[in-house]
Design an enzyme around this catalytic site. Structure first.
Site, PDB file in Angstrom:
ATOM      1  N   ASP A  24      -1.939  -2.312   4.678  1.00 13.58           N
ATOM      2  CA  ASP A  24      -2.545  -1.262   3.688  1.00 13.58           C
ATOM      3  C   ASP A  24      -2.750   0.191   4.493  1.00 13.58           C
ATOM      4  O   ASP A  24      -3.921   0.356   3.955  1.00 13.58           O
ATOM      5  CB  ASP A  24      -4.009  -1.540   3.320  1.00 13.58           C
ATOM      6  CG  ASP A  24      -3.937  -3.269   2.824  1.00 13.58           C
ATOM      7  OD1 ASP A  24      -2.696  -4.181   2.423  1.00 13.58           O
ATOM      8  OD2 ASP A  24      -5.177  -3.816   2.562  1.00 13.58           O
ATOM      9  N   LYS A 129      -0.028  -7.666  -1.860  1.00 11.05           N
ATOM     10  CA  LYS A 129      -1.658  -9.177  -1.637  1.00 11.05           C
ATOM     11  C   LYS A 129      -1.957  -8.602  -2.436  1.00 11.05           C
ATOM     12  O   LYS A 129      -2.811  -7.520  -2.494  1.00 11.05           O
ATOM     13  CB  LYS A 129      -1.745  -9.524   0.538  1.00 11.05           C
ATOM     14  CG  LYS A 129      -2.124  -8.045   0.706  1.00 11.05           C
ATOM     15  CD  LYS A 129      -2.694  -8.538   2.129  1.00 11.05           C
ATOM     16  CE  LYS A 129      -3.604  -7.014   2.600  1.00 11.05           C
ATOM     17  NZ  LYS A 129      -4.835  -6.715   2.103  1.00 11.05           N
ATOM     18  N   CYS A 162      -9.218  -5.973   5.418  1.00  7.57           N
ATOM     19  CA  CYS A 162      -8.513  -6.474   5.391  1.00  7.57           C
ATOM     20  C   CYS A 162      -7.413  -6.195   6.945  1.00  7.57           C
ATOM     21  O   CYS A 162      -6.538  -7.745   6.451  1.00  7.57           O
ATOM     22  CB  CYS A 162      -7.150  -6.028   4.349  1.00  7.57           C
ATOM     23  SG  CYS A 162      -7.755  -5.506   2.775  1.00  7.57           S
TER      24      CYS A 162
HETATM   25  C1  C5J Z   1      -8.699  -3.103   2.856  1.00  5.74           C
HETATM   26  C2  C5J Z   1     -10.036  -3.423   1.127  1.00  5.74           C
HETATM   27  N1  C5J Z   1      -7.444  -3.047   3.255  1.00  5.74           N
HETATM   28  N2  C5J Z   1     -11.383  -2.650   2.852  1.00  5.74           N
HETATM   29  N3  C5J Z   1      -9.097  -2.739   1.749  1.00  5.74           N
HETATM   30  O1  C5J Z   1      -9.387  -3.413   4.150  1.00  5.74           O
HETATM   31  O2  C5J Z   1     -11.043  -3.040   0.390  1.00  5.74           O
END
Ligand code: C5J
Length: 220
Positions: A24, A129, A162
């Site tokens: 991400d 995802k 994530c």
């Molecule tokens: C991720 C989030 N990528 N913190 N998403 O950690 O909402």
């Protein structure tokens, strides 16, 4: 096998059966005006790891080892986003609403792209995802199994959401996992530290952790 000086003890991985997973590193979380900033977070902490993630990508790319990028991303009609997830954040801008980089966490929007410095290269897998974890509703486990991948090296954001969820999902599916500590970050430094401690406690109950320099030294 290549052995990395890691915590809580050395991490050994087989080249050819090991993939890098960059979680991400998308503009939504890393740049001002995205979803992370909309929730009141300072994105500068996340921007600071871009050079380390680039260095990690360089290690894998130089050897033609597999690289996987993930994005937290929903379909434009949000049919893959549970109402409970949309409601989170209370009065903050919500998933699917418009921000300066387009609709938040929606596939194809400018904010949903990986930051340019870490842009995926041809042949690298990019997984959209709908959840926090990389295996939920993605088909990735079946694909990795078919390719004989047994070891995963993790980087990206955020450490406690994530990245941690994906590493735990991977551990439950039998992958041997290494987290690169300076190539992951959280908006909350105490959450990053606690996550690394939790994942590696009890003899590496979820996996191992090591800085990028340790991996670079191991592969040199
Ligand atoms: C991720 C989030 N990528 N913190 N998403 O950690 O909402």
């Amino acid at each position: 096998m290549i052995t990395v000086a890691a915590h809580p003890y050395p991490y050994a991985f087989p080249p050819g059966r090991t993939a890098l997973v960059v979680i991400d590193m998308q503009r939504d979380f890393v740049e001002p005006g995205g979803f992370g900033a909309a929730l009141g977070n300072d994105v500068a902490r996340l921007q600071a790891i871009i050079p380390a993630v680039a260095g990690l990508l360089a290690v894998f790319r130089a050897r033609n080892w597999p690289v996987i990028h993930t994005r937290e991303a929903h379909l434009p009609d949000l049919s893959d986003c549970p109402p409970a997830k949309i409601a989170r954040g209370n009065a903050s801008p919500r998933i699917g609403q418009h921000g300066p980089m387009g609709r938040l966490l929606v596939r194809g929007e400018p904010g949903n792209q990986i930051v340019p410095a870490l842009a995926p290269m041809d042949g690298e897998r990019v997984i959209d995802k709908p959840g926090k974890g990389m295996f939920w509703a993605t088909g990735l486990h079946e694909a990795l199994r078919a390719e004989g991948i047994s070891h995963l090296v993790f980087a990206g954001v955020t450490t406690e959401v994530c990245v941690q969820t994906s590493m735990r999902e991977a551990n439950d599916r039998g992958y041997e996992c290494l987290l690169i500590t300076d190539a992951t970050e959280s908006y909350f430094p105490q959450f990053k530290a606690a996550t690394i401690e939790m994942l590696t406690a009890q003899g590496g109950i979820v996996g191992w952790a090591a800085p990028l320099a340790a991996l670079e030294a191991a592969v040199a």
